[in-house]
Design an enzyme around this catalytic site. Structure first.
Site, PDB file in Angstrom:
ATOM      1  N   SER A  65      54.605  41.847  43.344  1.00 13.08           N
ATOM      2  CA  SER A  65      53.274  42.235  43.938  1.00 13.08           C
ATOM      3  C   SER A  65      52.993  41.743  45.492  1.00 13.08           C
ATOM      4  CB  SER A  65      52.515  41.464  42.998  1.00 13.08           C
ATOM      5  OG  SER A  65      50.993  42.087  43.314  1.00 13.08           O
ATOM      6  N   ASP A 277      48.270  46.562  48.029  1.00 15.57           N
ATOM      7  CA  ASP A 277      49.215  45.459  47.803  1.00 15.57           C
ATOM      8  C   ASP A 277      50.654  45.777  47.633  1.00 15.57           C
ATOM      9  OD1 ASP A 277      49.236  45.986  45.251  1.00 15.57           O
ATOM     10  OD2 ASP A 277      49.209  43.837  44.523  1.00 15.57           O
ATOM     11  N   ASP A 279      52.680  46.054  45.307  1.00 18.20           N
ATOM     12  CA  ASP A 279      53.126  47.120  44.156  1.00 18.20           C
ATOM     13  C   ASP A 279      52.135  47.986  43.666  1.00 18.20           C
ATOM     14  OD1 ASP A 279      51.378  45.128  42.976  1.00 18.20           O
ATOM     15  OD2 ASP A 279      52.614  44.912  41.126  1.00 18.20           O
ATOM     16  N   ASP A 281      48.989  47.860  42.931  1.00 23.13           N
ATOM     17  CA  ASP A 281      47.971  47.808  41.834  1.00 23.13           C
ATOM     18  C   ASP A 281      46.604  47.397  42.414  1.00 23.13           C
ATOM     19  OD1 ASP A 281      48.653  45.317  42.052  1.00 23.13           O
ATOM     20  OD2 ASP A 281      49.183  44.975  39.920  1.00 23.13           O
ATOM     21  N   GLU A 371      38.616  42.769  39.825  1.00 23.94           N
ATOM     22  CA  GLU A 371      38.540  41.650  40.297  1.00 23.94           C
ATOM     23  C   GLU A 371      38.145  41.936  41.653  1.00 23.94           C
ATOM     24  OE1 GLU A 371      41.508  38.349  38.230  1.00 23.94           O
ATOM     25  OE2 GLU A 371      42.609  40.301  39.252  1.00 23.94           O
ATOM     26  N   ALA A 372      37.369  40.435  42.226  1.00 21.78           N
ATOM     27  CA  ALA A 372      37.078  40.778  43.616  1.00 21.78           C
ATOM     28  C   ALA A 372      38.228  41.037  44.393  1.00 21.78           C
ATOM     29  CB  ALA A 372      36.428  39.402  43.944  1.00 21.78           C
ATOM     30  N   PRO A 500      42.150  25.512  37.946  1.00 14.03           N
ATOM     31  CA  PRO A 500      43.756  25.426  38.531  1.00 14.03           C
ATOM     32  C   PRO A 500      44.306  26.932  38.690  1.00 14.03           C
ATOM     33  CG  PRO A 500      43.335  25.079  36.226  1.00 14.03           C
ATOM     34  CD  PRO A 500      41.822  25.291  36.726  1.00 14.03           C
ATOM     35  N   SER A 501      45.001  27.154  39.547  1.00 13.18           N
ATOM     36  CA  SER A 501      45.742  28.244  39.969  1.00 13.18           C
ATOM     37  C   SER A 501      46.511  28.624  38.822  1.00 13.18           C
ATOM     38  CB  SER A 501      46.414  28.516  41.169  1.00 13.18           C
ATOM     39  OG  SER A 501      47.196  29.504  41.078  1.00 13.18           O
ATOM     40  N   ARG A 508      42.069  25.858  42.812  1.00 11.89           N
ATOM     41  CA  ARG A 508      41.423  26.743  43.747  1.00 11.89           C
ATOM     42  C   ARG A 508      39.938  26.463  43.899  1.00 11.89           C
ATOM     43  NH1 ARG A 508      45.202  30.286  45.594  1.00 11.89           N
ATOM     44  NH2 ARG A 508      46.463  31.069  43.898  1.00 11.89           N
TER      45      ARG A 508
END
Ligand code: 16G
Ligand code: ZN
Length: 531
Positions: A65, A277, A279, A281, A371-372, A500-501, A508
């Site tokens: 990605s 991005d 890939d 998506d 998602e934002a 947590p990421s 984050r």
């Protein structure tokens, strides 16, 4: 059994580095490409078992990605084009981490636990992005499939959503569309042309769009699709991969995080631009104004535009269908307020990661999720699709209602319901702007984003942070949430959370407030509280 001998023999060509531990994370395995050969082989094995278990075609996509060119990754696609289930994510991790001599026992254990009939035939669709490493890594996947006697179809270079589409078409005997890339272009472009052909006074400005292809697969595929659009949409493609490096200073992730235009795109004031991005998506839109100020239209703005459009069509069609928007904690507070208070649609918040949003959106007649960061799509329930079809055929319905039903029908065909899809989302946004006669500035003005800031914090162990309420509040470590609450109180219209990421070894931090200075200060103070 002969197939197990094959596995032993072939796995020797894809040895696992001793001690290496990787996890099937939010979006599959993702790391430096050099560490992935054994993972790919094993995901070929796993996809074959999944295919035997579900008696359907399974997809394997080789991509990382928006990560840098040196990385790679792999995701599995379930029969209807969805992400693989949590239990099988667990198996993926087990299989990936078994040391060389433990591979066969782990495999056999899995076959027993899932009661897989090894005589069942298996079909796997493989796809890859444009990274240098993708070629040999996808071969390793195919080696894994063959080792267990599965049939493999190499789809070559495709975007992630194209592979999801192909898998879904294959398993629904063409009801979702023809299971070829040409079928994908035809389905999308026909729907787009149907939607825009009768739009009065569509200017050349409205027909032209700048596209940043992130130097990746999206650039390649969008130029293939362009011929099918018959000049109803004309694309100026930048970062097409001919010279620049994948995702480097360009692409949707760069634009969203840096809040600035990508390198290599020549933008004039007011021109509509979008970035994919690596890939394809995810997508974000943007423009610069006459004072050279950069304006970002992210996933929240896209969700608002699409939900306004669909809600109006439902009203025109006189159809009583429940419409909801699914967001994550990262959604700008202004967007949530606008959706709930002005548009009066249901808004749901889920944990980060597409599978959570997708799942929540399935609970409604029409579920719009974004998602934002620009990953999202729209899901229509079977009932919603049937009601729309029925109305389109109903000879007693008045013209306005029928027209709305036809428009909804074409809109459904334009949307890739299997997963977020930059190309399909782009066409949908372009169609909506054309139909409503809106400029990108008018779209941007629907509501004003609250200034916000995202930070990363390195900690010794990010797993000590435990969250609840769709990641909007922490329950551990003790006292952290109270500290955040106190800090938030100091600012106007403020909100902040930490999590947590799931893809990087960091925590984050997100903060928003009435001014950029306040958002920055709050994010900084919260990040100190995390340490
Ligand atoms: C993955 C997710 C994306 C999410 C991001 C969060 C998929 C296909 N992708 O890229 O949806 O926004 O992770 O990353 O699910 P983070 O956990 O590091 O913040
Ligand atoms: Zn992506």
């Amino acid at each position: 059994m002969a197939e197990f001998e094959e596995v032993t023999q072939k796995s020797a060509h894809h040895p696992k580095p001793v001690g290496l531990v990787l996890q099937y994370g939010t979006a599959g395995f993702r790391t430096c490409a050099k560490k992935l050969d054994h993972i790919m082989f094993r995901m070929g094995l796993l996809a074959t078992l999944r295919s035997k278990k579900t008696k359907a075609t399974i997809g394997v996509m080789v991509t990382a990605s928006h990560n840098p060119e040196e990385d790679n990754g792999v995701k599995l696609v379930d029969p209807m084009g969805e992400m693989v289930t949590p239990a099988w994510e667990g198996y993926a991790t087990e299989l990936a981490n078994a040391e060389q001599e433990g591979l066969l026992p782990t495999l056999k254990d899995l076959i027993e636990r899932e009661a897989i009939d090894m005589a069942q035939e298996a079909n796997v669709f493989v796809g890859k992005d444009t990274r240098c490493s993708s070629e040999s890594l996808s071969k390793a996947v195919m080696d894994g499939v063959c080792a267990l006697g599965g049939h493999c179809k190499d789809n070559g270079l495709v975007t992630t959503p194209q592979l999801h589409y192909l898998v879904c078409c294959q398993n629904t005997q063409g009801r979702y569309g023809e299971a070829t890339i040409k079928g994908y272009y035809q389905k999308l472009s026909q729907a787009f042309i149907q939607l825009t052909k009768n739009v009065p006074n569509r200017t050349d400005d409205q027909k032209t769009l700048l596209v940043d292809g992130a130097n990746g697969i999206g650039a390649l595929k969008v130029s293939e699709m362009e011929t099918y659009l018959k000049k109803e949409l004309q694309l100026s493609l930048f970062n097409d991969g001919s010279s620049g490096k994948l995702n480097h200073l360009c692409g949707a992730d760069f634009v969203k995080v840096q809040q600035r235009a990508p390198k290599g795109v020549e933008i004039s004031a007011g021109e509509r631009c979008c970035s994919y991005d690596g890939d394809a998506d995810r997508i974000v839109y943007y423009y610069t104004d006459s004072a050279s100020r950069f304006h970002l239209l992210d996933g929240d703005k896209i969700a608002t535009l699409i939900s306004t459009y669909l809600k109006d069509l439902l009203t025109q069609a006189g159809l009583d269908l429940q419409i909801a928007v699914v967001q994550t904690a990262y959604a700008n507070g202004s967007s949530t307020r606008y959706l709930e208070d002005v548009m009066k649609v249901i808004v749901r918040c889920t944990k980060t990661g597409v599978k959570h949003l997708h799942h929540a959106a399935q609970e409604f007649d029409i579920g719009i999720y974004f998602e934002a960061n620009g990953h999202g799509t729209v899901l229509f329930s079977k009932l919603a699709e049937e009601k729309i079809q029925q109305l389109a055929r109903d000879s007693n319905a008045n013209d306005e209602r029928k027209r709305a039903a036809f428009t909804l029908h074409n809109t459904i065909n334009l949307i890739n319901q299997t997963v977020g899809d930059a190309m399909s989302d782009m066409l949908l946004i372009e169609a909506v702007l054309a139909i409503r006669g809106m400029t990108v500035q008018q779209w941007d003005a629907i509501y004003t984003d609250l200034p916000n800031r995202q930070l990363k914090v390195k900690v010794a162990d990010r797993r000590v942070i435990d969250t609840t309420d769709a990641e909007r509040r922490t329950v551990r470590p003790e006292g952290l949430q109270e500290a955040i609450d106190l800090l938030v109180k100091k600012y106007r219209r403020a909100r902040s959370f930490v999590r947590p990421s799931g893809t990087e070894d960091v925590v984050r931090v997100y903060a928003e407030a009435d001014t950029q200075e306040s958002a920055d200060a709050l994010a900084h103070e919260v990040s100190l509280a995390v340490h």
